[in-house]
Design a protein around this motif. Sequence first.
Motif, PDB file in Angstrom:
ATOM      1  N   LYS A 151       8.283  -1.450  -1.779  1.00  0.00           N
ATOM      2  CA  LYS A 151       7.709  -1.139  -0.947  1.00  0.00           C
ATOM      3  C   LYS A 151       9.028   0.065  -0.343  1.00  0.00           C
ATOM      4  CE  LYS A 151       5.166   1.010   2.123  1.00  0.00           C
ATOM      5  NZ  LYS A 151       3.541   1.197   2.356  1.00  0.00           N
ATOM      6  N   LEU A 159      11.280   8.092  -0.072  1.00  0.00           N
ATOM      7  CA  LEU A 159      10.624  10.052   0.353  1.00  0.00           C
ATOM      8  C   LEU A 159      11.803  10.315   1.669  1.00  0.00           C
ATOM      9  CD1 LEU A 159       7.434   8.340  -0.053  1.00  0.00           C
ATOM     10  CD2 LEU A 159       8.217   9.938  -1.815  1.00  0.00           C
ATOM     11  N   GLU A 182       0.577  -1.197  -0.067  1.00  0.00           N
ATOM     12  CA  GLU A 182       0.212  -0.085   0.074  1.00  0.00           C
ATOM     13  C   GLU A 182       0.575   0.893   0.092  1.00  0.00           C
ATOM     14  OE1 GLU A 182       0.052   1.962   2.729  1.00  0.00           O
ATOM     15  OE2 GLU A 182       1.525   0.414   4.118  1.00  0.00           O
ATOM     16  N   PHE A 190       6.831  16.190  -1.477  1.00  0.00           N
ATOM     17  CA  PHE A 190       8.008  15.307  -0.717  1.00  0.00           C
ATOM     18  C   PHE A 190       9.228  16.110  -0.140  1.00  0.00           C
ATOM     19  CE2 PHE A 190       6.265  12.325   1.807  1.00  0.00           C
ATOM     20  CZ  PHE A 190       5.063  12.339   1.387  1.00  0.00           C
ATOM     21  N   LEU A 191       9.330  17.708  -0.700  1.00  0.00           N
ATOM     22  CA  LEU A 191      10.671  18.453  -0.606  1.00  0.00           C
ATOM     23  C   LEU A 191      10.210  19.263   0.518  1.00  0.00           C
ATOM     24  CD1 LEU A 191      13.234  17.617  -1.923  1.00  0.00           C
ATOM     25  CD2 LEU A 191      12.215  19.909  -3.616  1.00  0.00           C
ATOM     26  N   ILE A 214      13.088  14.036   2.441  1.00  0.00           N
ATOM     27  CA  ILE A 214      12.554  14.683   3.512  1.00  0.00           C
ATOM     28  C   ILE A 214      13.800  14.960   4.267  1.00  0.00           C
ATOM     29  CG2 ILE A 214      11.561  14.965   5.510  1.00  0.00           C
ATOM     30  CD1 ILE A 214       9.776  13.309   4.100  1.00  0.00           C
ATOM     31  N   ARG A 233       7.372  24.721  10.600  1.00  0.00           N
ATOM     32  CA  ARG A 233       6.828  23.682   9.222  1.00  0.00           C
ATOM     33  C   ARG A 233       6.115  24.502   8.074  1.00  0.00           C
ATOM     34  NH1 ARG A 233       5.972  18.537   9.298  1.00  0.00           N
ATOM     35  NH2 ARG A 233       4.921  17.391  10.797  1.00  0.00           N
ATOM     36  N   LEU A 257      -0.493   4.400   0.851  1.00  0.00           N
ATOM     37  CA  LEU A 257      -1.696   5.261   1.532  1.00  0.00           C
ATOM     38  C   LEU A 257      -1.058   6.342   2.559  1.00  0.00           C
ATOM     39  CD1 LEU A 257      -4.317   2.640   2.514  1.00  0.00           C
ATOM     40  CD2 LEU A 257      -3.764   3.837   0.120  1.00  0.00           C
TER      41      LEU A 257
HETATM   42  C1  UDX Z   1       3.764   7.078   4.458  1.00  0.00           C
HETATM   43  C2  UDX Z   1       4.295   7.173   3.207  1.00  0.00           C
HETATM   44  O1  UDX Z   1       3.962   7.879   2.193  1.00  0.00           O
HETATM   45  C3  UDX Z   1       3.361   6.008   2.080  1.00  0.00           C
HETATM   46  O2  UDX Z   1       3.193   6.029   0.846  1.00  0.00           O
HETATM   47  C4  UDX Z   1       2.947   4.896   2.863  1.00  0.00           C
HETATM   48  O3  UDX Z   1       2.368   3.713   2.826  1.00  0.00           O
HETATM   49  C5  UDX Z   1       3.267   4.680   4.679  1.00  0.00           C
HETATM   50  O4  UDX Z   1       3.698   5.866   4.834  1.00  0.00           O
HETATM   51  P1  UDX Z   1       2.880   8.644   5.684  1.00  0.00           P
HETATM   52  O5  UDX Z   1       3.149   7.778   6.598  1.00  0.00           O
HETATM   53  O6  UDX Z   1       1.028   8.031   6.407  1.00  0.00           O
HETATM   54  O7  UDX Z   1       2.746   8.013   4.734  1.00  0.00           O
HETATM   55  O8  UDX Z   1       2.295  10.438   5.853  1.00  0.00           O
HETATM   56  P2  UDX Z   1       3.477  11.010   4.741  1.00  0.00           P
HETATM   57  O9  UDX Z   1       2.893  11.627   4.753  1.00  0.00           O
HETATM   58  O10 UDX Z   1       4.347  10.065   4.150  1.00  0.00           O
HETATM   59  O11 UDX Z   1       4.358  11.754   5.949  1.00  0.00           O
HETATM   60  C6  UDX Z   1       5.975  11.219   6.344  1.00  0.00           C
HETATM   61  C7  UDX Z   1       6.796  12.286   7.883  1.00  0.00           C
HETATM   62  O12 UDX Z   1       7.357  12.977   6.994  1.00  0.00           O
HETATM   63  C8  UDX Z   1       5.439  13.274   8.275  1.00  0.00           C
HETATM   64  O13 UDX Z   1       5.940  13.175   9.858  1.00  0.00           O
HETATM   65  C9  UDX Z   1       5.169  14.400   7.412  1.00  0.00           C
HETATM   66  O14 UDX Z   1       4.781  15.853   8.226  1.00  0.00           O
HETATM   67  C10 UDX Z   1       7.139  14.215   6.616  1.00  0.00           C
HETATM   68  N1  UDX Z   1       6.779  15.014   5.614  1.00  0.00           N
HETATM   69  C11 UDX Z   1       6.506  14.953   5.181  1.00  0.00           C
HETATM   70  C12 UDX Z   1       7.809  15.954   5.886  1.00  0.00           C
HETATM   71  O15 UDX Z   1       8.548  16.585   6.687  1.00  0.00           O
HETATM   72  N2  UDX Z   1       7.787  17.062   4.478  1.00  0.00           N
HETATM   73  C13 UDX Z   1       7.559  16.752   3.196  1.00  0.00           C
HETATM   74  O16 UDX Z   1       7.332  17.309   2.285  1.00  0.00           O
HETATM   75  C14 UDX Z   1       6.358  15.167   3.260  1.00  0.00           C
END
Ligand code: UDX
Length: 472
Positions: free
Chosen positions: A223, A230, A150, A268-269, A234, A430, A152
């Motif tokens: 996965k 990702l 997944e 994601f940047l 970050i 943030r 998600l």
């Molecule tokens: C993540 C993956 O994105 C998803 O594809 C996977 O299946 C499950 O894990 P999730 O953990 O729900 O999803 O949240 P995500 O939106 O990825 O954020 C993860 C963390 O990164 C958060 O703490 C968020 O605040 C942080 N983040 C995200 C950043 O600091 N900067 C960004 O640009 C994006």
Amino acid sequence: MQIAVVGSGYVGLVAGACFADLGHDVIVVDNDQQKLAALKSGQVPIHENFLPELLQRHRGKKLTFTDDLQAAVRVSSAIFIAVGTPPTEQGEADLSFVESVARSISGAIDGYKVLVEKSTVPVYTSDWVRKIVLRNAVSPDSFDVASNPEFLREGTAVTDFLYPDRIVVGADNERCAALLREVYAPLTEGTYYQKKDAIPGPDRAQIPPPIIVTSAKSAELIKHASNAFLAMKISFINAVASICESVGANVQQVCQGIGSDNRIGSRFLNPGIGYGGSCFPKDIMAFRSVARECGYDFRLLDEVMRINEEQRARFLRKIRSALWTLRGKRIGVLGLAFKGGTDDIRESPAIMLVKSLLQEGCTVSAFDPAAQERARSEEFGDRVEFASDPYEAARDADALLILTEWEEFGCLDLNRLRGELKYPIVIDGRNLYNPQVMAEHGFTYYSVGRPAALSEGIGSSSSVPAREVQKS
Ligand code: UDX
Ligand code: UDX
């Protein structure tokens, strides 16, 4: 198709509800009686956009809940395993829940079934699940094991499921792949999107989504590698943000510049206080362990994790340099969830920072639109004051911290906010505000990777109470 989903957590419940919306008959299995009772009685245990609508639409009809795993397996063609895979002390994924579920499923296989890994698991898990089932005297041609990871994100999990960038199916033979293709046919053939009551999709949705069929091992790696990539993105931008701070550059401009290169992309940047949640921290550690076991020393991942931790420590230093000493200071906190749009506080950098502040002798007044109850019952009890809105959290505080990227935190009434604070200091983890605008509203404003903005007219002095300034 009749489908069983084992585990009604963030992943299993969303997958189950979405499969029902695709037209399948779904039985969600869980061994937590309290959770089951809540689900059966119509409660929605997690904060997730569109999930209440889907549960309401299908509960008791196309979506039922039970603790009887074997009965659910007997009537189902596909069994999705979505139980937890928490980290062990060494950082590996603990697969004991997956193993015990696989063992129980074995006892109920009475015709061809596909066991599908939905939980994030290390490569080779599909082989192990297969071995466990075979050990329990099930004939090899009456089942297959597939991996269907997944992708998600909490908060947007329902639309991520229904409008995915891609669907990955890891199946080692055509019979198994065909069954999973059928599960996702309403999405890949586009019929779901023609339904009048289809859940609305995001603007840039790719309709219909592509399906990528790979080997089970490749899908397992897709996965872990996706999440690692990702997280790396970050950490990369967080490292760049630190350099921006040293030289007086603006990371937002840098992001715009590098993110508009299509090969890099702007998503994601966003720099911040580091990633958290139930996936990235655990999956990066688990991927590191898997690599080690396979004989590859994936030190890049160590660095991704180190930068992530350092990012929190840097933010704490930023608070200290804005306030000097911390003992006895009153701090307003906006956001406790690990990110906006969810009530999940697992591995939340916001929670970790609040703990550090309490340890330093601060008093904390916090507000989160969804995660407050969880934070109270699972972490803080009465050690933190919980406010009923952002302004109450700010009331009489020496500074206000923004720790979670909730959309509503980005559009506060700045004059009102300034009036509530004892000193007009905002430290934004943030980057939700424009530093210039904050300065114009009389704030001393610190963010991540951007020059600090000092309130106009009162210099950088934090000794001028906002209320007094307002009155004058
Ligand atoms: C993540 C993956 O994105 C998803 O594809 C996977 O299946 C499950 O894990 P999730 O953990 O729900 O999803 O949240 P995500 O939106 O990825 O954020 C993860 C963390 O990164 C958060 O703490 C968020 O605040 C942080 N983040 C995200 C950043 O600091 N900067 C960004 O640009 C994006
Ligand atoms: C979990 C994993 O943490 C994640 O890595 C994976 O991708 C999907 O599964 P999540 O859905 O957030 O994610 O987990 P959690 O909220 O812990 O839910 C797991 C559910 O499985 C719980 O409701 C638990 O009661 C249930 N469970 C667990 C069983 O029904 N049987 C078991 O043997 C173990």
